[in-house]
Design a protein around this motif. Structure first.
Motif, PDB file in Angstrom:
ATOM      1  N   ASN A  11       0.837  -1.200   0.000  1.00  0.00           N
ATOM      2  CA  ASN A  11       0.000   0.000   0.000  1.00  0.00           C
ATOM      3  C   ASN A  11       0.873   1.252   0.000  1.00  0.00           C
ATOM      4  OD1 ASN A  11      -2.384  -1.694   0.569  1.00  0.00           O
ATOM      5  ND2 ASN A  11      -1.378  -1.951   2.540  1.00  0.00           N
ATOM      6  N   ALA A  12       0.844   1.983  -1.092  1.00  0.00           N
ATOM      7  CA  ALA A  12       1.607   3.228  -1.166  1.00  0.00           C
ATOM      8  C   ALA A  12       0.963   4.278  -0.274  1.00  0.00           C
ATOM      9  CB  ALA A  12       1.642   3.737  -2.601  1.00  0.00           C
ATOM     10  N   PRO A  13       1.758   5.171   0.295  1.00  0.00           N
ATOM     11  CA  PRO A  13       1.176   6.270   1.071  1.00  0.00           C
ATOM     12  C   PRO A  13       0.236   7.095   0.186  1.00  0.00           C
ATOM     13  CG  PRO A  13       3.558   6.194   1.362  1.00  0.00           C
ATOM     14  CD  PRO A  13       3.227   5.241   0.263  1.00  0.00           C
ATOM     15  N   ILE A  14      -0.823   7.629   0.789  1.00  0.00           N
ATOM     16  CA  ILE A  14      -1.772   8.459   0.031  1.00  0.00           C
ATOM     17  C   ILE A  14      -2.152   9.680   0.855  1.00  0.00           C
ATOM     18  CG2 ILE A  14      -2.767   6.568  -1.330  1.00  0.00           C
ATOM     19  CD1 ILE A  14      -5.164   6.576   0.602  1.00  0.00           C
ATOM     20  N   TRP A  15      -2.472  10.760   0.136  1.00  0.00           N
ATOM     21  CA  TRP A  15      -3.084  11.918   0.761  1.00  0.00           C
ATOM     22  C   TRP A  15      -4.575  11.701   0.646  1.00  0.00           C
ATOM     23  CZ3 TRP A  15      -1.158  15.436   3.882  1.00  0.00           C
ATOM     24  CH2 TRP A  15      -1.974  16.506   4.237  1.00  0.00           C
ATOM     25  N   LYS A  16      -5.234  11.530   1.770  1.00  0.00           N
ATOM     26  CA  LYS A  16      -6.651  11.151   1.778  1.00  0.00           C
ATOM     27  C   LYS A  16      -7.511  12.325   2.202  1.00  0.00           C
ATOM     28  CE  LYS A  16      -9.988   7.986   1.955  1.00  0.00           C
ATOM     29  NZ  LYS A  16     -10.448   7.233   0.821  1.00  0.00           N
ATOM     30  N   THR A  17      -8.532  12.627   1.399  1.00  0.00           N
ATOM     31  CA  THR A  17      -9.560  13.590   1.780  1.00  0.00           C
ATOM     32  C   THR A  17     -10.859  12.816   1.936  1.00  0.00           C
ATOM     33  OG1 THR A  17      -8.474  15.367   0.568  1.00  0.00           O
ATOM     34  CG2 THR A  17     -10.790  15.691   1.125  1.00  0.00           C
ATOM     35  N   VAL A  18     -11.465  12.903   3.123  1.00  0.00           N
ATOM     36  CA  VAL A  18     -12.693  12.171   3.414  1.00  0.00           C
ATOM     37  C   VAL A  18     -13.855  12.880   2.744  1.00  0.00           C
ATOM     38  CG1 VAL A  18     -14.218  11.326   5.244  1.00  0.00           C
ATOM     39  CG2 VAL A  18     -11.754  11.430   5.627  1.00  0.00           C
ATOM     40  N   GLY A  19     -14.679  12.112   2.082  1.00  0.00           N
ATOM     41  CA  GLY A  19     -15.850  12.723   1.459  1.00  0.00           C
ATOM     42  C   GLY A  19     -16.523  11.806   0.475  1.00  0.00           C
ATOM     43  N   PRO A  20     -17.634  12.291   0.034  1.00  0.00           N
ATOM     44  CA  PRO A  20     -18.413  11.470  -0.925  1.00  0.00           C
ATOM     45  C   PRO A  20     -17.747  11.364  -2.268  1.00  0.00           C
ATOM     46  CG  PRO A  20     -19.507  13.576  -0.492  1.00  0.00           C
ATOM     47  CD  PRO A  20     -18.263  13.530   0.344  1.00  0.00           C
TER      48      PRO A  20
END
Length: 148
Positions: free
Chosen positions: A139-148
């Motif tokens: 699993n590569a690191p990710i910039w995650k934004t929570v949302g629909p």
């Protein structure tokens, strides 16, 4: 414009890592969290730059540093300590708000705990300084934004 305060940010861990649907648990026994995001640099200067040096970004690097009170009864403390001593990866999410709230964002990465240094000041609680860095993982690191 929306201002976010450090006290509203959240740090999470997932012993199984970030793959699939991680089960995140909040690390509440933390203070002074620093998320450092940097890039390596490549010199791409040519004569066409009119005497200006030109740079291109290369590999990204992430480091999550934080402090914890030395509390062996705290499950989060124990998970971080075990990841360090067992050389095992641990999923870390450094978010600017609750992980289930739309709009919250931050770095998700499978990490190795590379520093677990204990401080024992005479007039303060024993604490530990922790450094977590992304590690080799499916699993590569990710910039995650929570949302629909």
């Amino acid at each position: 414009m929306s201002v976010k305060l450090g006290l509203d940010a959240k740090l999470y861990y997932c012993v199984a890592g970030i793959g699939g649907t991680p089960t995140w648990l909040e690390l509440t026994n933390v203070k002074n969290v620093t998320l450092s995001l940097t890039k390596g640099e490549a010199d791409v200067t040519t004569r066409a730059n009119s005497g200006w040096k030109a740079t291109a970004g290369t590999l990204k690097e992430g480091t999550i540093e934080f402090e914890m009170v030395w509390d062996t009864a705290d499950a989060g403390f124990t998970a971080i300590k075990n990841a360090y001593f067992n050389n095992s990866l641990i999923g870390i999410a450094a978010m600017d708000g609750p992980i289930a709230t739309n709009g919250s964002q931050g770095l998700w990465a499978d990490c190795m705990i590379t520093d677990f240094s204990r401080d024992e000041p005479l007039e303060d609680a024993i604490s530990v300084k922790v450094t977590a860095k992304p590690t080799y993982s499916a699993n590569a690191p990710i910039w995650k934004t929570v949302g629909p």
